[in-house]
Design an enzyme around this catalytic site. Structure first.
Site, PDB file in Angstrom:
ATOM      1  N   ALA A   1       0.870  -1.191   0.000  1.00 38.80           N
ATOM      2  CA  ALA A   1       0.000   0.000   0.000  1.00 38.80           C
ATOM      3  C   ALA A   1       0.905   1.239   0.000  1.00 38.80           C
ATOM      4  O   ALA A   1       0.772   2.133   0.835  1.00 38.80           O
ATOM      5  CB  ALA A   1      -0.955  -0.015   1.191  1.00 38.80           C
TER       6      ALA A   1
ATOM      7  N   HIS B   1       6.981   5.871   1.326  1.00 37.71           N
ATOM      8  CA  HIS B   1       7.781   4.713   0.913  1.00 37.71           C
ATOM      9  C   HIS B   1       8.644   5.081  -0.292  1.00 37.71           C
ATOM     10  O   HIS B   1       9.811   4.690  -0.381  1.00 37.71           O
ATOM     11  CB  HIS B   1       6.885   3.533   0.500  1.00 37.71           C
ATOM     12  CG  HIS B   1       5.997   3.014   1.586  1.00 37.71           C
ATOM     13  ND1 HIS B   1       4.651   3.230   1.601  1.00 37.71           N
ATOM     14  CD2 HIS B   1       6.273   2.261   2.682  1.00 37.71           C
ATOM     15  CE1 HIS B   1       4.118   2.644   2.659  1.00 37.71           C
ATOM     16  NE2 HIS B   1       5.082   2.050   3.336  1.00 37.71           N
TER      17      HIS B   1
ATOM     18  N   LYS C   1       8.488   7.938  10.841  1.00 40.21           N
ATOM     19  CA  LYS C   1       7.130   8.033  11.388  1.00 40.21           C
ATOM     20  C   LYS C   1       6.955   6.957  12.461  1.00 40.21           C
ATOM     21  O   LYS C   1       6.370   7.197  13.495  1.00 40.21           O
ATOM     22  CB  LYS C   1       6.071   7.879  10.300  1.00 40.21           C
ATOM     23  CG  LYS C   1       4.664   8.085  10.861  1.00 40.21           C
ATOM     24  CD  LYS C   1       3.660   8.326   9.796  1.00 40.21           C
ATOM     25  CE  LYS C   1       3.294   7.050   9.095  1.00 40.21           C
ATOM     26  NZ  LYS C   1       2.590   6.085   9.993  1.00 40.21           N
TER      27      LYS C   1
ATOM     28  N   VAL D   1       7.335  11.923   5.671  1.00 36.86           N
ATOM     29  CA  VAL D   1       6.822  12.680   4.519  1.00 36.86           C
ATOM     30  C   VAL D   1       5.370  13.045   4.829  1.00 36.86           C
ATOM     31  O   VAL D   1       4.598  12.197   5.285  1.00 36.86           O
ATOM     32  CB  VAL D   1       6.909  11.847   3.219  1.00 36.86           C
ATOM     33  CG1 VAL D   1       6.342  12.631   2.038  1.00 36.86           C
ATOM     34  CG2 VAL D   1       8.359  11.456   2.943  1.00 36.86           C
TER      35      VAL D   1
ATOM     36  N   LEU E   1       2.002  10.936   5.933  1.00 35.53           N
ATOM     37  CA  LEU E   1       1.547   9.891   5.012  1.00 35.53           C
ATOM     38  C   LEU E   1       1.557   8.539   5.719  1.00 35.53           C
ATOM     39  O   LEU E   1       2.482   8.237   6.472  1.00 35.53           O
ATOM     40  CB  LEU E   1       2.444   9.844   3.778  1.00 35.53           C
ATOM     41  CG  LEU E   1       2.421  11.076   2.886  1.00 35.53           C
ATOM     42  CD1 LEU E   1       3.143  10.807   1.577  1.00 35.53           C
ATOM     43  CD2 LEU E   1       1.002  11.542   2.591  1.00 35.53           C
TER      44      LEU E   1
ATOM     45  N   SER F   1      -0.200   4.298   5.121  1.00 37.66           N
ATOM     46  CA  SER F   1      -1.078   3.410   4.336  1.00 37.66           C
ATOM     47  C   SER F   1      -2.472   3.407   4.950  1.00 37.66           C
ATOM     48  O   SER F   1      -3.467   3.201   4.255  1.00 37.66           O
ATOM     49  CB  SER F   1      -0.508   1.992   4.327  1.00 37.66           C
ATOM     50  OG  SER F   1       0.817   2.032   3.846  1.00 37.66           O
TER      51      SER F   1
END
Ligand code: PAF
Length: 287
Positions: free
Chosen positions: A32, A37, A152, A184, A192, A194
């Site tokens: 995802a 990523h 994160k 990010v 950000l 998934s």
């Protein structure tokens, strides 16, 4: 780019690269994929001859069956993105290929030097055992020179650093370098993730209060008389005041030990918030 689904094929490809003297970078993911990523993969491609990206929703790190079932899966789209960035190999095994029936029960136990006793580790028992189980297996299979992880998941990154550099496994992965990469964010500030895919448009709007509050707290920390305890509480109260959000924890801890601190020096605030049914995490460094 080649998609590999078995450990044996992966090991064959890795041996061939090593025989040519190529350096190998690894980006472990659960798929995802998003721009967060992509930033890890771009860095990996720029620093290594060969980039391997694993796409594996690791069952042993989920302690909530519903969360595992609902985790977004999109291998075809992920592969297109990885191909466009220049990854060489995508390793996408089934759980049965990755683990024996015994291993699937996550009986793997590991000493994290206390780093797992707080925050995510406290809320999600067994989670970091599952993470280290899969990441150490990937390290043994891929034998990377460098491995890339996002900040994160700051506690995860600290635990992986510990595993590779200070645990009983340290030294078994060669000269592996663990590389942490910055969070990010969308232009709105939302980190950000998934899991953002599971937010409705309204929930996504509501979730903006999380990063907005964390950034505001940098100013609160600079006010005369500010203490860690009162900034921590103000963050919790501010987020909880937004209908639809519920803080699970907000802790300001030392960036190395992850233990509570009473100074903003070398401190990081880590938050987990439920936005409706979706569990989101974020963090902010005070300096
Ligand atoms: O951060 C993640 O996506 C996962 O925890 C990881 C490192 C890929 C292990 O499954």
């Amino acid at each position: 780019m080649q998609i590999i689904t078995t450990k044996a094929d992966l090991e064959r490809c890795i041996q061939a690269c090593k025989a040519k003297g190529q350096t190998i970078g690894l980006v472990p993911t659960m798929g995802a994929l998003h721009e967060g990523h992509a930033s890890l993969v771009r860095k990996c491609v720029s620093e290594n001859n060969i980039t391997v990206v694993s796409v594996f929703v690791n069952p042993t790190q989920f302690n909530n069956k519903e969360d595992l079932a609902k985790y977004p899966r999109s291998l075809e789209r992920d592969a297109e993105l990885l191909n466009s960035i220049g990854a060489n190999f995508v390793f996408a095994p089934t759980p049965e290929e990755m683990y024996s029936a015994d291993e699937m029960n996550n009986t793997f136990r590991f000493d994290f030097g206390g780093l797992d006793q707080v925050m995510e580790g406290k809320m999600r028992p067994g989670h970091f055992n599952g993470v280290v189980q899969v990441v150490s297996r990937l390290f043994y299979l891929v034998k990377p020179d460098r491995a890339y992880f996002g900040e994160k998941d700051f506690q995860q990154l600290a635990i992986i650093h510990f595993m590779a550099e200070r645990s009983e496994l340290a030294g078994t992965f060669g000269n592996l370098q663990i590389i942490g990469c910055p969070i990010v964010r969308e232009q709105s500030g939302l980190a950000l993730s998934s899991r953002n895919e599971r937010l409705s448009a309204d929930e996504k709007q509501t979730a903006l209060a999380i990063s907005r509050t964390l950034f505001e707290s940098l100013n609160w920390a600079k006010q005369p008389g500010a203490t860690v305890a009162n900034v921590q509480q103000r963050v919790i109260d501010t987020i909880n005041a937004v209908p639809g959000l519920e803080v699970e924890y907000y802790e300001i801890v030392d960036q190395s030990t992850l233990l509570p601190t009473d100074t903003f020096n070398h401190a990081i605030g880590c938050v987990t918030v439920y936005c409706g049914p979706v569990r989101l995490i974020d963090n902010i460094k005070y300096n």
